[in-house]
Write an enzyme that holds these catalytic residues in place. Sequence first.
Site, short mmCIF file in Angstrom:
data_model
loop_
_atom_site.label_atom_id
_atom_site.label_comp_id
_atom_site.label_asym_id
_atom_site.label_seq_id
_atom_site.Cartn_x
_atom_site.Cartn_y
_atom_site.Cartn_z
CB VAL A 288 -5.51 -9.45 -5.17
CG1 VAL A 288 -5.32 -8.17 -4.37
CG2 VAL A 288 -6.97 -9.84 -5.23
CE LYS B 87 -3.05 -2.81 -0.25
NZ LYS B 87 -2.07 -3.83 -0.41
CB ILE C 155 0.49 -18.58 -9.68
CG1 ILE C 155 1.58 -19.31 -8.88
CG2 ILE C 155 1.01 -18.13 -11.03
CD1 ILE C 155 1.97 -20.66 -9.47
N GLY C 156 -0.65 -17.20 -6.52
CA GLY C 156 -1.41 -17.57 -5.33
C GLY C 156 -0.52 -17.86 -4.14
CG HIS D 212 -24.54 16.01 -2.53
ND1 HIS D 212 -24.39 15.25 -3.68
CD2 HIS D 212 -24.45 17.31 -2.92
CE1 HIS D 212 -24.24 16.07 -4.72
NE2 HIS D 212 -24.27 17.32 -4.27
#
Length: 466
Positions: free
Chosen positions: A184, A53, A272-273, A445
Amino acid sequence: MADYDYDVLVIGAGPGGYVAAIRAAQLGLKTACAEGRETLGGTCLNVGCIPSKALLHGSEKFDEAKNGTFATYGIKTGEVTLDLDVMLAQKADSVKGLTGGIEFLFKKNKVTWLKGYASFEDAHTVTVNGEKVTAKNVVIATGSSVTPLPGVTVDNDAGVIVDSTGALSLKKVPDHLVVIGGGVIGLELGSVWRRLGAKVTVVEFLDQLLPGMDGDVRKEAAKIFKKQGMELKLGTKVTGVAVNGSKATLTVEPAKGGDAATIEADCVLVAIGRRPNVDGLGLDKIGLELNARGQIETDHDFATRIDGVWAVGDVIPGPMLAHKAEDEGIAVAENIAGLTGIVNHDVIPGVVYTMPEFAGVGLTEEAAKEKGEIKVSKFPMLANSRAKTNHEPDGFVKVIADAKTDRVLGVWAIASVAGTMIAEAALAMEFGATSEDIAYTCHAHPTHSEALKEAAMGVTGKPIHI
């Protein structure tokens, strides 16, 4: 009753482990946590969520200044250049502050840090650094590590074939980075180096990016990343990677079969994970077998079938996410203390921290359709006033509700702040909200979150601003 050194011994100090240890100590249990890394926090804080991050945010700032919206706002800059060493230093600084913070929390809550990797002798005894330690309850929270690609050797120090850890500390911006895996981690780190100047090619075996996410989100992701300049090779498998000096040559072919081709790269990221960390735990000594996916099975309370042995986080089934592990860490400590610790695994948000962010909670449209009749509504960020003024037109919010009860089954969002927006959807689903509940809740808003309100309005009525 046997006399134990500790009431609770947690193996691993990642998000699941350190949280379990702190919560157990808070509940009055004598607690220790075994961790062999030099710093606490596991993969997430040291070489995962947090440093990535820091680089994502830094690279976004650089991209905005060099190629982005600065000029649009009338902000004139001279030549914008990158000092990669400084960017990596601020990443390291963030990591140091947070890992040190956990050490402080351990001291504050009287959690003993046993420095070393733990291995079972029996269900209530582990060896850490050659010393035997006993505990009434042992919590396995050893996390996960990168899944290797058969026949491909990762060498993070050399910097040619790297995993996610190596990709956080490249010494220079590669001319051409090839990312193996369109999930991800690959997309987040690929987007960092693309913004810093690399040509990026993503090779994904499946015919869509982001496995597990909603179909609309996956289609949109491909459009967005292509528009940003990433080359996508979907439905493609890597059959080999050869390294020659500082270059790599990948051999690829269509996943469904066909002619092979080669791709030249300066750097290859294997993403790949991840797979559970169970090696060296000595699970055979306590008779604890793994399931077909190499995970430890637990019951609803996170107890394994061995009395006094519990497990949480990436080593058990479910999404490999830090926040899932944290919630399980709190729950397991509460269960050990005789309280009721529960995690609602149906409401665990997932976020991809690219720009824009991709986020979802609950069921995909595809999964919801299989369960019964649904109503779906989408609202584009292009029609959201805050996104428009911020020059962030990409994305949408999608609400999936049960056609009969109107109960929200899933929410998916693509927006610059989708990761923050999804918390509202998770809270709504935790309370069993209907789309009408969200639609009739007053939203400030102008905010990006109004897009969720408008999408909810569209389920049973009509959004105003489209």
